[in-house]
Design a protein around this motif. Structure first.
Motif, mmCIF file in Angstrom:
data_model
loop_
_atom_site.group_PDB
_atom_site.id
_atom_site.type_symbol
_atom_site.label_atom_id
_atom_site.label_comp_id
_atom_site.label_asym_id
_atom_site.label_seq_id
_atom_site.Cartn_x
_atom_site.Cartn_y
_atom_site.Cartn_z
ATOM 1 N N ILE A 1 -19.035 32.083 7.556
ATOM 2 C CA ILE A 1 -18.637 32.954 6.452
ATOM 3 C C ILE A 1 -18.199 34.300 7.012
ATOM 4 C CG2 ILE A 1 -19.423 34.111 4.363
ATOM 5 C CD1 ILE A 1 -21.473 31.880 4.035
ATOM 6 N N ASN B 1 -23.415 31.146 11.520
ATOM 7 C CA ASN B 1 -23.608 29.698 11.537
ATOM 8 C C ASN B 1 -22.773 28.993 10.480
ATOM 9 O OD1 ASN B 1 -25.377 29.929 13.583
ATOM 10 N ND2 ASN B 1 -27.231 29.727 12.330
ATOM 11 N N ARG B 2 -22.663 29.607 9.326
ATOM 12 C CA ARG B 2 -21.953 28.934 8.242
ATOM 13 C C ARG B 2 -20.465 29.266 8.231
ATOM 14 N NH1 ARG B 2 -26.545 29.573 3.487
ATOM 15 N NH2 ARG B 2 -28.251 29.261 4.935
ATOM 16 N N TRP C 1 -35.281 42.573 10.832
ATOM 17 C CA TRP C 1 -35.461 41.126 10.900
ATOM 18 C C TRP C 1 -34.546 40.421 9.893
ATOM 19 C CZ3 TRP C 1 -38.185 37.644 7.435
ATOM 20 C CH2 TRP C 1 -38.408 36.368 7.977
ATOM 21 N N LEU C 2 -34.548 40.909 8.638
ATOM 22 C CA LEU C 2 -33.711 40.309 7.601
ATOM 23 C C LEU C 2 -32.240 40.412 7.969
ATOM 24 C CD1 LEU C 2 -35.403 41.544 4.290
ATOM 25 C CD2 LEU C 2 -35.443 39.260 5.275
ATOM 26 N N ASN D 1 -27.099 33.675 10.000
ATOM 27 C CA ASN D 1 -26.726 32.705 8.976
ATOM 28 C C ASN D 1 -25.237 32.729 8.678
ATOM 29 O OD1 ASN D 1 -29.137 31.374 8.311
ATOM 30 N ND2 ASN D 1 -29.858 33.216 7.280
ATOM 31 N N LEU D 2 -24.702 33.944 8.534
ATOM 32 C CA LEU D 2 -23.279 34.067 8.225
ATOM 33 C C LEU D 2 -22.457 33.437 9.335
ATOM 34 C CD1 LEU D 2 -23.076 37.653 6.709
ATOM 35 C CD2 LEU D 2 -23.040 35.459 5.530
ATOM 36 N N ASN E 1 -31.384 37.925 10.635
ATOM 37 C CA ASN E 1 -31.285 36.588 10.037
ATOM 38 C C ASN E 1 -29.961 36.400 9.330
ATOM 39 O OD1 ASN E 1 -33.788 35.809 10.824
ATOM 40 N ND2 ASN E 1 -34.790 36.457 8.917
ATOM 41 N N THR E 2 -29.604 37.425 8.552
ATOM 42 C CA THR E 2 -28.393 37.315 7.748
ATOM 43 C C THR E 2 -27.168 37.133 8.648
ATOM 44 O OG1 THR E 2 -29.477 38.832 6.247
ATOM 45 C CG2 THR E 2 -27.159 38.390 5.851
ATOM 46 N N ALA F 1 -21.321 35.896 -0.416
ATOM 47 C CA ALA F 1 -22.281 36.221 -1.467
ATOM 48 C C ALA F 1 -22.652 37.697 -1.485
ATOM 49 C CB ALA F 1 -23.527 35.369 -1.300
ATOM 50 N N ILE F 2 -22.916 38.260 -0.298
ATOM 51 C CA ILE F 2 -23.443 39.624 -0.268
ATOM 52 C C ILE F 2 -22.449 40.615 -0.855
ATOM 53 C CG2 ILE F 2 -24.291 41.446 1.246
ATOM 54 C CD1 ILE F 2 -25.270 39.218 3.097
#
Ligand SMILES: Nc1ncnc2c1ncn2[C@@H]1O[C@H](COP(=O)(O)OP(=O)(O)OP(=O)(O)O)[C@@H](O)[C@H]1O
Ligand SMILES: [Mg+2]
Lengths: 246, 343, 355
Positions: free
Chosen positions: C27, C24-25, C13-14, C21-22, C17-18, C319-320
């Motif tokens: 990145i 969408n932004r 799940w995480l 998010n990446l 999501n990640t 970030a990661i």
């Protein structure tokens, strides 16, 4: 008449409210061998520790070779150079080899060169019969060997006087003899010494005088023949009967 | 007199040291005291009121409320005070001789959520106060206390896990602990503040304070776990065997027999961790929060009060020092009273 | 089983999501950003760096700065810490008190506050270059930093020096075993002469409004080093005290009975045995110091965190990868220090203590 090398006059010592020494008078002449005995807690250790300034007294005076131990740190240092001490727990430096244990004080305190100090170390290790252990660390030796190293370490300063504080009490029975033999040999060579011990055999064999201490006072002071055959005080008799039973 | 001769002037080396140190002390302390006390400005309300050349304490006095409460609305500050009183009572209960540990613990466990609700205002009909308005000493204390409260259960589980007989559990707990102990807190805070949002579903956002708290408690949890493990190691095998003989299972043994003893052993260590954490909370200013140091640092850039860095830092140092020193004395006190660490 | 399933589900799940998010932004992911151009400058650097350099190089600049600050501070903190720890046993009452006050003051104030104090209230408040504090005409302190003399070596001189150092080092080992002090001294002289032959000292001097010659340590660096080393010294002093107290009384009495002078007693009897207690705790302090050097970010000294987890993260947003690399670096440093101190402990501190 010759001056005594150690002169103890009316020495008192308190630990808090407990009095460990209550007016001790004692003279030790050059070449004399004194054995100090007495029940546990009677102040034997305190007395010999006062003689080289490890313990400071509260009243009285001790002079060693006419140097007053109350004369500040320089006087104490001078006294310690002529007085060797052997402890019950050996107190060898565990992080140094036997040879380094022996050489440390001669080089640092007497200013001997490393080579001279090593030569001295060999000489005294031979004297205590363990020349082959020079390179080992103390914890690799048996208790008897460790105590002999401790004796050699004190001898390396070539002191005039040796103090022993129960040198065999921390040893297993089978090792006691090897240490006693070394002490007896030193005595035979004419070393001045004060030895706290419960080994009455040693006292009989080497002592010129036996000093019996109880509750911080000298109860009896006599040559061994007299001391063992005709003790004057009851406390001495009691002590002797207990210690000579076995 | 003879005391002085013995401790200060025995021998020329000793005398020289005394004179030298005495000289440096006078040279450093006299001007400092003059600056900080004798020629300092205490009264007034503006920068111009500070004109004697000494320290300008007017600025600290004027800003004092802000240093304590941050931007918390003035009308609601009583809630912070009530929270502080609750916390004080809870802590005092632990050290009062006649109160049992269990009562104190229950009180603390109640006080924590009550305090949190009081501060946020959620669910009490009080006006809500957003956490971004929190600041100053209040935020520092919240970070420390809440961080610890979250870290504690984690730490106990990690400590037990590290001593577990299951290799998977043991290895993962060890790795987890060593990971957080091996990296600086600032990277943990960066991680919590930048990476955490990436893990969550789009749109869901976590409050900045909460993110910082997560970072702080993971970090503190790892250190606490090691302290607690020290206590666990001090419990003799016999205790485990006695509990097993009574037929207690693993968790019951831990909760009723082992942990109460172990935690009592490590109270001094726990207090030291609290001191370290209290000092470490200053790092949140780097991720843009205004804790006690952060708000003082920010106020130094105020156009009306420029050039007062020394005053600000001396005041902050005094406050931090008093609290940390007080706590460290407490730790020594506990240590001596329990006697566990002697001998 | 259920627990494992929940953990795996959570991870998936995480991860999902990640990725979302990446995406969408906008990145990117992966490590190719290390090769792209940095586009920013760095004030303090041990290696050549400019805006045109790669981000990967910026990483090395930051890492080297972290190591530089940590190394200098570790040395200073150790010296200061041992001095203060030993001073607490001084016969001089005043000296003992001062040492205690030092320890109790410094360790109860947050490090970040101390860094701010040294940086903003002391170093930045210093006078300009023309009113510098002058130490012996060789060192100058002003609000631009700390100017110190620099050793300049002619081309190829480095090899000569390296050879001399190696020879001196070998000679040192010989001397330790054989105790020949003369050959040791001879080699020291040789080293000195070769230094004179290939190097020259450039002393900073005021020309116009600024200094030329020598080299300058930035105010950020100086503040960080002072704060880190004085703070850590307080902790080291406590450790030294605990170590010294752990040495049995009999050892001290034996040294006294042998009339060893006080300082030799400390040096040859007490300290070597105290090290047994000190070394493991000291390791921890070195680790803490290295980690604490990351507070550099707060005064914009370009250490690893400041350059990489700060500037580079802001530019790339990755970030990661960036936090991951940063953490991995600190973990590596931690493990390396722990490992080498372990070796020191086994070979030196525990000498003679394990039979
Ligand atoms: N450092 C000290 N502090 C307090 N009391 C002490 C100290 N050293 C010795 N004493 C006390 O002084 C008394 C004499 O001690 P001392 O060690 O001289 O006895 P001892 O005759 O050597 O006994 P033992 O045969 O047990 O060695 C004892 O009662 C002891 O408890
Ligand atoms: Mg005794």
């Amino acid at each position: 008449m010759a001056e005594p090398v150690i002169k103890v006059e009316q020495v008192h010592k308190w630990f808090g409210s407990h009095q460990a020494l209550a007016g001790i008078d004692l003279s030790v002449m050059a070449g004399e061998r004194i054995v100090v005995c007495g029940p546990s807690g009677s102040g034997k250790s305190t007395l010999v520790r006062c003689m080289n300034g490890l313990e400071t007294m509260n009243a009285g005076k001790i002079t060693v070779n006419q140097i007053d131990l109350a004369g500040g740190s320089a006087a104490v240092e001078q006294v310690r150079k002529s007085v060797g001490m052997v402890f019950q727990q050996f107190n060898l430096f565990p992080h140094l080899t036997v040879e380094e244990n022996l050489c440390l004080a001669p080089t640092r305190s007497l200013g001997l060169s490393q080579a001279n100090a090593q030569e001295r170390a060999r000489k005294y290790l031979e004297r205590v019969h363990i020349p082959e252990q020079a390179g080992k660390f103390p914890l690799q030796l048996s208790g008897g060997q460790q105590q002999r190293v401790a004796i050699a370490r004190a001898l390396c300063m070539e002191p005039q006087i040796m103090l022993f504080d129960e040198p065999t009490s921390a040893l297993d029975p089978e090792m006691i003899k090897e240490v006693l033999d070394v002490i007896a040999e030193l005595a035979a060579d004419g070393m001045t010494m004060v030895c706290v011990t419960h080994e009455m055999g040693l006292a009989r064999a080497m002592a010129d005088r036996i000093v019996f201490l109880d509750e911080g006072q000298i109860v009896e002071e006599a040559p061994p023949s007299e001391f063992f055959k005709a003790p004057k005080s009851d406390r001495t008799k009691q002590f002797l009967s207990r210690i000579l039973q076995h | 007199m003879s005391w002085a001769r013995q401790n200060l002037f025995s021998g020329w080396g000793n005398t020289l040291t005394t004179v030298l140190i005495g000289f440096v002390l006078v040279w450093a302390l006299v001007p400092f005291l003059d600056w900080a006390v004798f020629s300092a400005d205490w009264v007034g309300s503006k920068r111009v009121d500070c004109n004697t050349g000494g320290a300008c304490w007017v600025y600290v006095i004027q800003r004092f409320d802000q240093f304590m409460y941050g931007f918390y609305p003035e009308a609601e500050r009583w809630r912070v005070d009530v929270g502080a009183v609750l916390l004080m009572i809870a802590l005092m209960l632990f050290f009062l001789p006649r109160v049992t540990g269990r009562l104190a613990l229950v009180f603390l466990l109640l006080a924590l959520p009550v305090g949190w609700i009081l501060l946020t205002g959620q669910g009490l009909g009080l006006p809500a106060v957003e956490t971004r308005l929190w600041g100053g000493m209040m935020l520092t204390v919240v970070l420390t206390v809440a961080g610890l409260a979250l870290a504690f259960p984690v730490a106990i589980l990690l400590a037990l896990g590290r001593r577990s007989s299951l290799p998977v559990v043991r290895i993962s707990c060890t790795a987890f602990i060593e990971l957080w102990r091996g990296v600086p807190l600032i990277t943990v805070l960066f991680m919590a503040s930048v990476m955490l949002p990436l893990f969550l579903p789009d749109g869901a956002s976590v409050d900045k304070l909460l993110r910082a708290l997560i970072g702080v408690s993971l970090f503190a949890g790892a250190y606490l776990a090691e302290v607690i493990r020290g206590g666990l190691q001090a419990i003799p095998r016999g205790q485990y065997e006695a509990a097993a003989a009574l037929g207690l299972g693993y968790w019951k043994t831990m909760i009723y027999v082992i942990l109460p003893q172990a935690l009592r052993h490590v109270i001094p260590g726990l207090i030291n961790t609290v001191i370290a954490l209290f000092k470490d909370t200053t790092l949140v200013l780097i991720i843009g929060m205004f804790d006690f140091l952060g708000i003082i640092q920010a106020s130094l850039n105020d156009q009306e009060w420029l050039g007062l860095a020394a005053e600000g830092y001396v005041f902050a140092a005094l406050v931090y020092w008093s609290i940390c020193f007080g706590l460290s004395r407490l730790s020594i006190n506990v240590e001596q009273r329990s006697g566990v660490y002697r001998g | 089983m259920v627990a494992v399933a929940v953990v795996i589900a959570g991870a998936v799940w995480l991860f999902g999501n990640t990725l979302d998010n990446l995406a969408n932004r906008g990145i990117a992911s992966g490590f190719s950003f290390l090769k792209s151009t940095a586009g920013f400058g760095i004030s303090t650097s041990l290696i050549d760096f400019s805006e045109a350099s790669s981000i990967g190089r910026a990483f090395w600049v930051g890492l080297l700065n972290t190591l530089l600050v940590s190394a200098i501070s570790v040395v200073l903190a150790t010296i200061l810490g041992f001095a203060i720890g030993i001073a607490r046993f001084s016969k001089n009452w005043l000296l003992g008190r001062v040492a205690t006050v030092y320890v109790e003051t410094l360790r109860n104030i947050p490090l970040l506050l101390q860094i701010f104090f040294w940086y903003f209230a002391v170093l930045r408040a210093l006078p300009g270059p023309r009113q510098s504090y002058d130490l012996a005409g060789w060192f100058f302190l002003n609000n631009r930093g700390f100017y110190i003399p620099k050793l300049e070596i002619i081309d190829g001189g480095g090899w000569v020096l390296l050879g001399a150092v190696v020879m001196a080092f070998l000679a040192f080992w010989q001397c330790r075993h054989k105790g020949i002090s003369r050959s040791c001294a001879g080699l020291a002289v040789l080293l000195f002469i070769s230094l004179l032959a290939v190097g020259s000292v450039s002393v900073p001097a005021l020309t116009g409004f600024n200094f030329t010659g020598g080299t300058v340590l930035s105010p950020e660096l100086v503040a960080l080093v002072i704060a880190l080393s004085s703070y850590t010294a307080a902790f080291i002093a406590e450790i030294v005290r605990a170590g010294v107290q752990s040495v049995p009384r009999g050892q001290i009495e034996a040294a006294d009975a042998l009339s060893l002078p006080d300082k030799d007693r400390m040096r040859f009897v007490v300290i070597p045995q105290a090290l047994r207690v000190i070394v493991p705790l000291l390791t921890n302090q070195y680790l803490n110091l290295t980690k604490n050097s990351s507070l550099a970010a707060a005064i914009a000294f370009p250490d690893l965190v400041s350059v990489f987890a700060g500037t580079v993260l802001n530019i790339t947003g990755q970030a990661i990868e960036i936090i991951g690399i940063t953490m991995a670096v600190y973990l590596t440093i931690s493990l390396t220090i722990a490992f080498s101190m372990n070796i020191f402990n086994r070979t030196t501190a525990m000498r003679g203590l394990s039979s």
